[in-house]
Design an enzyme around this catalytic site. Sequence first.
Site, PDB file in Angstrom:
ATOM      1  N   LYS A  85      21.766  33.937  28.523  1.00  0.00           N
ATOM      2  CA  LYS A  85      20.525  33.696  29.282  1.00  0.00           C
ATOM      3  C   LYS A  85      20.085  34.965  30.019  1.00  0.00           C
ATOM      4  O   LYS A  85      19.866  35.970  29.386  1.00  0.00           O
ATOM      5  CB  LYS A  85      20.732  32.522  30.238  1.00  0.00           C
ATOM      6  CG  LYS A  85      21.554  31.367  29.661  1.00  0.00           C
ATOM      7  CD  LYS A  85      20.905  30.757  28.446  1.00  0.00           C
ATOM      8  CE  LYS A  85      21.757  29.602  27.927  1.00  0.00           C
ATOM      9  NZ  LYS A  85      21.498  29.294  26.531  1.00  0.00           N
TER      10      LYS A  85
ATOM     11  N   TYR B 260      24.661  21.401  32.029  1.00  0.00           N
ATOM     12  CA  TYR B 260      24.247  21.528  30.625  1.00  0.00           C
ATOM     13  C   TYR B 260      24.939  20.415  29.815  1.00  0.00           C
ATOM     14  O   TYR B 260      26.153  20.198  29.963  1.00  0.00           O
ATOM     15  CB  TYR B 260      24.645  22.928  30.147  1.00  0.00           C
ATOM     16  CG  TYR B 260      24.387  23.197  28.700  1.00  0.00           C
ATOM     17  CD1 TYR B 260      23.138  22.961  28.126  1.00  0.00           C
ATOM     18  CD2 TYR B 260      25.395  23.723  27.892  1.00  0.00           C
ATOM     19  CE1 TYR B 260      22.915  23.223  26.784  1.00  0.00           C
ATOM     20  CE2 TYR B 260      25.169  24.002  26.557  1.00  0.00           C
ATOM     21  CZ  TYR B 260      23.922  23.747  26.003  1.00  0.00           C
ATOM     22  OH  TYR B 260      23.707  24.014  24.681  1.00  0.00           O
TER      23      TYR B 260
ATOM     24  N   ARG C 131      41.002  41.255  20.442  1.00  0.00           N
ATOM     25  CA  ARG C 131      41.014  39.960  21.129  1.00  0.00           C
ATOM     26  C   ARG C 131      41.679  40.067  22.505  1.00  0.00           C
ATOM     27  O   ARG C 131      41.391  39.290  23.411  1.00  0.00           O
ATOM     28  CB  ARG C 131      41.717  38.887  20.261  1.00  0.00           C
ATOM     29  CG  ARG C 131      41.899  37.558  20.992  1.00  0.00           C
ATOM     30  CD  ARG C 131      42.202  36.375  20.071  1.00  0.00           C
ATOM     31  NE  ARG C 131      43.245  36.631  19.124  1.00  0.00           N
ATOM     32  CZ  ARG C 131      44.543  36.684  19.418  1.00  0.00           C
ATOM     33  NH1 ARG C 131      44.964  36.519  20.641  1.00  0.00           N
ATOM     34  NH2 ARG C 131      45.429  36.920  18.458  1.00  0.00           N
TER      35      ARG C 131
ATOM     36  N   ASP D 243      29.012  27.501  37.888  1.00  0.00           N
ATOM     37  CA  ASP D 243      28.241  28.071  36.792  1.00  0.00           C
ATOM     38  C   ASP D 243      26.962  28.644  37.402  1.00  0.00           C
ATOM     39  O   ASP D 243      26.101  27.912  37.876  1.00  0.00           O
ATOM     40  CB  ASP D 243      27.931  26.965  35.767  1.00  0.00           C
ATOM     41  CG  ASP D 243      27.160  27.472  34.550  1.00  0.00           C
ATOM     42  OD1 ASP D 243      26.415  28.459  34.691  1.00  0.00           O
ATOM     43  OD2 ASP D 243      27.280  26.862  33.470  1.00  0.00           O
TER      44      ASP D 243
HETATM   45  N1  LCS Z   1      25.835  26.843  31.294  1.00  0.00           N
HETATM   46  C1  LCS Z   1      24.514  26.630  31.432  1.00  0.00           C
HETATM   47  C2  LCS Z   1      23.931  26.423  32.797  1.00  0.00           C
HETATM   48  C3  LCS Z   1      23.696  26.592  30.301  1.00  0.00           C
HETATM   49  O1  LCS Z   1      22.394  26.369  30.472  1.00  0.00           O
HETATM   50  C4  LCS Z   1      24.287  26.771  29.014  1.00  0.00           C
HETATM   51  C5  LCS Z   1      23.477  26.727  27.784  1.00  0.00           C
HETATM   52  C6  LCS Z   1      25.667  26.986  28.931  1.00  0.00           C
HETATM   53  C7  LCS Z   1      26.407  27.025  30.096  1.00  0.00           C
HETATM   54  C8  LCS Z   1      26.350  27.205  27.630  1.00  0.00           C
HETATM   55  O2  LCS Z   1      26.154  28.538  27.229  1.00  0.00           O
HETATM   56  P1  LCS Z   1      26.162  29.018  25.691  1.00  0.00           P
HETATM   57  O3  LCS Z   1      27.456  28.574  25.107  1.00  0.00           O
HETATM   58  O4  LCS Z   1      25.006  28.399  25.022  1.00  0.00           O
HETATM   59  O5  LCS Z   1      26.088  30.509  25.827  1.00  0.00           O
HETATM   60  N2  LCS Z   1      22.193  26.226  27.970  1.00  0.00           N
HETATM   61  C9  LCS Z   1      21.287  26.047  27.061  1.00  0.00           C
HETATM   62  C10 LCS Z   1      20.034  25.443  27.310  1.00  0.00           C
HETATM   63  O6  LCS Z   1      19.651  24.980  28.371  1.00  0.00           O
HETATM   64  N3  LCS Z   1      19.327  25.475  26.197  1.00  0.00           N
HETATM   65  O7  LCS Z   1      20.052  25.942  25.128  1.00  0.00           O
HETATM   66  C11 LCS Z   1      21.355  26.379  25.604  1.00  0.00           C
END
Ligand code: LCS
Length: 394
Positions: free
Chosen positions: A209, A112, A59, A184
Site C-alpha cells: 500500500k 482486512y 531467505r 497493523d
Molecule cells: N493489512 C491491511 C490493513 C490491508 O488492507 C491488507 C490488504 C493487508 C494487511 C494484507 O496485505 P497484502 O498481503 O495484500 O500485502 N488490503 C487490501 C485491500 O483493502 N484491498 O486489497 C488488499
Amino acid sequence: METSKNYSDETKSVHAGIKDNENLAVIPPIYQTSTFKFKNAEHGAAVFKGEEPGYIYTRMGNPTVEALEDAVASLENGHKGLACSSGMAAINTVFSAYLNSGDHIICSETVYGPTTALLNDVYSGFGIETTFVDIASLEDINSAVKPNTKMIYIETPGNPTLVVADLAACSEIARKIGAILVVDNTFMSPILQKPFKFGADIIIHSMTKFLNGHADVVAGMIIAKSEEDYKLLRKTLNLVGGFLAPMEAFLVHRGIKTLSVRMEIHCRNAMKIAEYLENHQKVKKTIYLGLKSHPQHELCKKQMKYFGGMISFELKGGIESGKKLMNGVKLCQLAVSLGGVESLIQHPASMTHAIMSKEDRLKAQITDGLVRISVGIENVDEIIADIDQALKMI
Ligand code: LCS
C-alpha cells in the site's frame, strides 16, 4: 545514511537504510542472488554460528532486503524490521511466533477480511480462540479479556470503516493483562502514525500500500521493538518462509523515497473529496477521519499527524447506486488495494471483505452499500469532477 532517530521523517524517507557500498553508488546494487559464498569452511561455520558477520542464504537475510528493513524500522522508531513476501505473510509470521495451542487472542472486528479469515479458518484449527471486538469500545475490549489472552490485534484505522482504536488505552490494557499489542499501521503509514510511541509492541505493514505507493509490488513488514522480539520473529520467518525477494525490496525502498510527500498529497486530496462528498445530496454518510462529523475525530488529532488517504461512504440509493457510481467513474479505477498514487474505488462487501460472513460484516458495520475510495495524488479537482459526473448518472 546512519539511520539515526534524530532525522525527520522527510529526510529518513529519502536516505534511511542506504549504506555506503564498494563502488560508492548513490543507489546500492540489487543483490539478486539466492546464496552467498564463504571464504573457506571455517568462515562458513563461523557465519552460521553467528560468530562472524556475513550473509548465508537469501531467505535468511540479504543486503538489499536488509536496507529496506532498516529504512522502515527507522521510520517507525523501532529496533529492527523483517520484510515479508506480503502483508498477510507478515501477519501470519507474527501469529505463528506468539500464539500457541490453548491461547486466546482479542482481535478488532474491523480488519482486512483475510485477517479475520486467517484466525477463523486456520488458527482456530490450531486450538487458538479469537474474540472479535469493537475496538472503539474499551469496555468491549476489557470484557473480552480471558486468563489465556496473549495478544490484542488491531488495525487503526480499520479497513474499511475507519474505526479508530485509542492506542495508548489499548496498550495499557495489554500491559495490565500481560499480553502484547500488535498494530497493523498500513492505513496510516509511519508518516502519519507512530504506534510505538503509544505503547504498541509489534507493528505490521502491508507495504503493498502506501509504503511502496506504486501498485506494482506485494510486500509486508514487521517491526520489532526489542532484540528479544526480533530474534523470535526472525527465527519464525526463516522457518515459515515468507521472506521478501530482493527485487521487490529494492522497488519498495525506491517507493519510500517519496513517502512523506505522497502522504501529504493523499491527505490534502482526501480532505477536499470528503468535504465534497459530505455536502452532496446523493450521499447518505461520509466516513473520513478529518471530518468533524467522524465520531473519533478528536482521538485522531491526538494520535495521528494528518487524517490519511482513505474515505468510505454510503449513497442514499444503497448498493445499486454504489454499483452505478463504480461503473461510472473514468479517472478513478475500479480495483481493490489502496495506497498507490492512483485513485482506486471498490465495494468492500463484494470484494475486500467478501471472505467474511455477512453476519460478521454487519457486526463490523460493513454494510452492503459501503463504497471505499483510496485517494490518489492526481489533481484533486479532476478526481472530484470524475466522481461528480458519475454521481450525475445515478
Ligand atoms: N493489512 C491491511 C490493513 C490491508 O488492507 C491488507 C490488504 C493487508 C494487511 C494484507 O496485505 P497484502 O498481503 O495484500 O500485502 N488490503 C487490501 C485491500 O483493502 N484491498 O486489497 C488488499
